[in-house]
Each structure stands twice: as structure tokens, then as C-alpha cells.
Scaffold this motif. Structure first.
Motif, PDB file in Angstrom:
ATOM      1  N   PHE A 197      24.107  -5.672  15.812  1.00 43.42           N
ATOM      2  CA  PHE A 197      23.734  -5.343  14.519  1.00 43.42           C
ATOM      3  C   PHE A 197      23.873  -4.299  14.226  1.00 43.42           C
ATOM      4  CE2 PHE A 197      20.508  -8.088  17.140  1.00 43.42           C
ATOM      5  CZ  PHE A 197      20.693  -9.397  15.929  1.00 43.42           C
ATOM      6  N   THR A 198      24.409  -2.616  14.963  1.00 45.57           N
ATOM      7  CA  THR A 198      25.086  -1.319  14.532  1.00 45.57           C
ATOM      8  C   THR A 198      26.093  -1.472  14.390  1.00 45.57           C
ATOM      9  OG1 THR A 198      24.809  -0.712  16.944  1.00 45.57           O
ATOM     10  CG2 THR A 198      23.058  -1.108  15.348  1.00 45.57           C
ATOM     11  N   ASP A 199      26.882  -2.652  15.255  1.00 48.05           N
ATOM     12  CA  ASP A 199      29.218  -2.084  15.143  1.00 48.05           C
ATOM     13  C   ASP A 199      29.594  -2.878  13.386  1.00 48.05           C
ATOM     14  OD1 ASP A 199      29.020  -1.301  17.296  1.00 48.05           O
ATOM     15  OD2 ASP A 199      29.128  -3.339  18.390  1.00 48.05           O
ATOM     16  N   ILE A 200      30.219  -2.903  13.399  1.00 44.13           N
ATOM     17  CA  ILE A 200      31.241  -3.070  12.181  1.00 44.13           C
ATOM     18  C   ILE A 200      30.810  -4.755  11.921  1.00 44.13           C
ATOM     19  CG2 ILE A 200      34.002  -3.847  11.417  1.00 44.13           C
ATOM     20  CD1 ILE A 200      34.709  -2.204  13.356  1.00 44.13           C
ATOM     21  N   ARG A 201      31.170  -4.683  11.094  1.00 45.31           N
ATOM     22  CA  ARG A 201      29.993  -6.347  10.763  1.00 45.31           C
ATOM     23  C   ARG A 201      31.109  -7.138  10.260  1.00 45.31           C
ATOM     24  NH1 ARG A 201      24.750  -7.964   9.889  1.00 45.31           N
ATOM     25  NH2 ARG A 201      25.232 -10.538   9.048  1.00 45.31           N
ATOM     26  N   ARG A 202      30.936  -7.924  11.494  1.00 42.39           N
ATOM     27  CA  ARG A 202      32.406  -9.718  11.053  1.00 42.39           C
ATOM     28  C   ARG A 202      31.562 -10.399  10.385  1.00 42.39           C
ATOM     29  NH1 ARG A 202      33.052  -6.075  15.666  1.00 42.39           N
ATOM     30  NH2 ARG A 202      34.812  -5.860  16.308  1.00 42.39           N
TER      31      ARG A 202
END
Length: 394
Positions: A197-202
């Protein structure tokens, strides 16, 4: 509450016939998996997340700087109050009718407005530096855990004969190596689940979320009912290809195209052969047929195999995406170089290509629009290519 716990831990669901939880209590002679062992994974997941932050800041970032990967992201869209309001309050992907309305309202041509929305969407994406650091962290962990798994499993009899996973089941003692392997893998996937939920959204956010939930469920199920032997085989098999895809992404961000292409090709071959070949022939064969013959089915056995089959469906979906990626990359590369992590709408990759449109003002663009929206041609930066003949973003 006691009644709910008693129902959840019903022996008839979790264990084979005529086996009770009392039979699997730890003794001086043998140690067996206990459900409460898994509580350790929660604080350890937090520790792994904190280690990741330190790793990215003090190890991955200097490495990226040494490779001349800059922190700047894609070109920013020129501020425009009307378009910004549409972008934030209505839609990030306006349809043709809305584009025509905005064109009349702003006296811009449609292509210029499309370019503004594309640049505005890309503007929200992390810099190449952040992407490189994330991939380097995952690469490092996968490499470590895969190396550990191979060194551990090559000394075990069930690597060479999968029927050993079921002989004397469920009375198979838990070794220190197996316990460490399980807890570390579970902790890592728990950290991935929450950091998603905090990483790069794919684009494949939901698919990956489902993958993490299925993986955590499989690890938990196999540990609680002592299917740890076959569980170690599943984990090691899956870690192999993950090392290569993260390495390919790192090469891509560093603009080492030949290395990126080579690593992606190796990843594609290993992923498809291991997930569509080795996994069903080696893993599903032993969990579905050899275990049926030696132990026999019981309720949690069905659930465990259902999760394994769900994982196989995800393997098939991702293999399709990889093949589509390679075919599109080769097709686009008929003239000049190709890059599988840029050319395609690869859902397994977090790379977003810029566009099939040139970012310079088109010949038919109205004169004042270029001064208003700032869409002059720019040069590509690490991981973001502008003015290149690549397909639209995913």
C-alpha cells in the motif's frame, strides 16, 4: 471466545484421521510445529520493513548514485487549473467526448490535452531512483533466501524423493532450519502485503494482493498441519525466478539494455519452465497424488491443495503476460533495439513507458498552446523515455 477457538482448531479439519493436537505436542525427543510459533512473524515483519528502509537509504541509494541514476522523475505537466480539476475530481483518463469539450474550452488541440494528462499521470509515479532501491532490496532478499533454501534442501531426503514428504506424516520432527526458513519467508510476505500500500502502485495490484494472501495462507496452513517438508519445496521453487526479474529491473533502471534483455530472457525461460512445468509435475503431483496414496485426504488437505491450484492459475496468468511482453517487444524491435521492460504493458513490471506519441508539439498544434502547457520535447531520463516510439502507458 473459547467456543470459537475450539471450532477453528477442530482436529477433524486440520489433522488426518485418528490424529490429535496432543499427539503433536513438543517433547524432549521431538519438536513439532506449533501455531503459536507463527506469532513471531508479525514483529519480525516490522523488523524486515525497517531493515528495508535502512538498506534502501544507506546501501541501495549509494549504488544507484554510483550508476548515475538520478532522483528526477518524468517531465511535469504545465500547471493548468481547469485540467487539474478534471484530473483530480473527475477522471485521470478522459474519454473522447470530454477531450473535445476541453479542447473547445481551452482552445487547445486534443493531442496536446492527451499529452498533458499523460504527463500528469506520470508525474505521480516515483522516481527511477526509488524504483531502483525497491528492486535492489527485493533482489537482495530473494537472492539470500533462495541461496539459503538450496543449501538447506540439498541435504534433505525429500528434495530427491518427494514421497519422503509424507512418510510418517504428521509425526515428522521440525528442524531448526525448517523453522527459520518458514518464519523468515512468512515475515517477508507479511511485510510485502502491508508495504504494497506504500510501494510503487502497479496495474496488477489486486492480483499481487491475492498472491500475497494465498502465499501467506499456504505458509500458515502447511506449517500448522506439519506439511512443512513440501512447503519448503514450494518456497524455494518460487524464489528462483524472482531473483532474475528484480535483477532485470535494476539493469533497466541503470540503462544497461543488453544486460536487461539477457536477464529478462533468462527470467522468462525460468519462470515458465518452473511454474508451468516443474511446479505441476513435481509439487502438485506429490500434494495431490502421492499424499493421497500415503496419507489420504482430510478437510485441510483439500484447502491446502485448493490454494496450490489457485497459485497455479496465477502462474498461468503471469506466464501469459510474460509471453505477450516478449512477443510485443520483439515485434516493436524489428527496427532498432528492444527493451522488454519498456516496450510492453507488462503487468509483472513496474515500468511505465511514456507514449507512442512524440512529446514535441505536432505540426498541426495551435501556436499558443505550446507556450501555455509547456509540452516541448524533452530528453529521456533513467527509466523514463520521452519522445520514443514506444506504446502507451499501462
Amino acid at each position: 471466545m473459547a467456543g470459537i477457538l475450539a471450532w477453528f482448531w477442530n482436529e477433524r479439519f486440520w489433522l488426518p484421521h485418528n490424529v490429535t493436537w496432543a499427539d503433536l505436542k513438543n517433547t524432549d525427543e521431538a519438536t513439532f510445529p506449533q501455531a503459536e510459533d507463527l506469532y513471531l512473524a508479525c514483529p519480525l515483519a516490522f523488523c524486515i520493513f525497517m531493515i528495508r528502509l535502512v538498506f534502501e537509504r544507506f546501501i541501495a541509494r549509494p549504488c544507484a548514485m554510483g550508476l548515475k541514476i538520478q532522483a528526477n522523475g518524468p517531465q511535469k505537466a504545465q500547471p493548468n487549473a481547469i485540467l487539474e480539476k478534471v484530473f483530480t475530481a473527475i477522471t485521470k483518463h478522459p474519454d473522447e467526448k470530454r477531450l473535445e469539450g476541453l479542447s473547445k474550452q481551452l482552445d487547445w488541440d486534443v493531442r496536446t490535452i492527451q499529452r498533458w494528462f499523460r504527463q500528469r499521470r506520470n508525474q505521480e509515479k516515483p522516481s527511477t531512483l526509488a524504483r531502483f532501491c525497491e528492486s535492489m532490496w527485493r533482489f537482495t532478499f530473494y537472492l539470500y533466501i533462495f541461496t539459503y533454501g538450496v543449501r538447506f534442501l540439498k541435504k534433505t531426503p525429500w528434495l530427491w524423493n518427494t514421497k519422503e514428504c509424507w512418510y510418517n506424516y504428521p509425526y515428522q520432527p521440525l528442524t531448526v532450519d525448517t523453522h527459520y526458513y518458514y518464519i523468515l519467508e512468512l515475515s517477508f510476505y507479511l511485510s510485502l502485503l502491508f508495504s504494497q500500500f506504500t510501494d510503487i502502485r502497479r496495474k496488477d495490484f489486486l492480483i499481487m494482493f491475492l498472491h500475497h494472501v494465498a502465499t501467506i495462507s499456504l505458509i500458515t496452513f502447511s506449517y500448522v498441519n506439519n506439511m512443512a517438508r513440501v512447503g519448503t519445496l514450494v518456497m524455494c521453487l518460487h524464489d528462483a525466478a524472482d531473483v532474475l526479474i528484480e535483477a532485470a529491473k535494476m539493469a533497466n533502471y541503470a540503462k544497461c539494455q543488453i544486460l536487461c534483455n539477457l536477464l529478462f530472457a533468462m527470467f522468462a525461460i525460468l519462470f515458465i519452465s518452473s511454474r508451468l512445468g516443474v511446479y505441476p509435475v513435481w509439487i502438485l503431483n506429490t500434494t495431490l497424488f502421492e499424499s493421497w496414496e500415503i496419507v489420504g485426504p482430510y478437510p485441510s488437505w483439500w484447502v491446502f491443495n485448493l490454494l496450490l491450484i489457485l497459485l497455479q492459475l496465477l502462474h498461468s496468468f503471469w506466464s501469459y503476460l510474460i509471453v505477450k511482453t516478449a512477443c510485443r517487444a520483439i515485434s516493436k524491435g524489428k527496427v532498432g533495439k528492444w527493451n522488454p521492460l519498456h516496450v510492453s504493458k507488462d503487468d509483472r513490471s513496474d515500468i511505465e513507458s511514456s507514449s507512442d506519441e512524440d512529446d514535441s508539439p505536432p505540426p498541426n498544434q495551435k501556436h499558443h498552446s505550446s507556450a501555455t502547457n509547456g509540452t516541448n520535447k524533452t530528453h529521456g531520463t533513467n527509466g523514463y523515455l520521452t519522445g520514443a516510439p514506444y506504446p502507451d502507458e499501462h
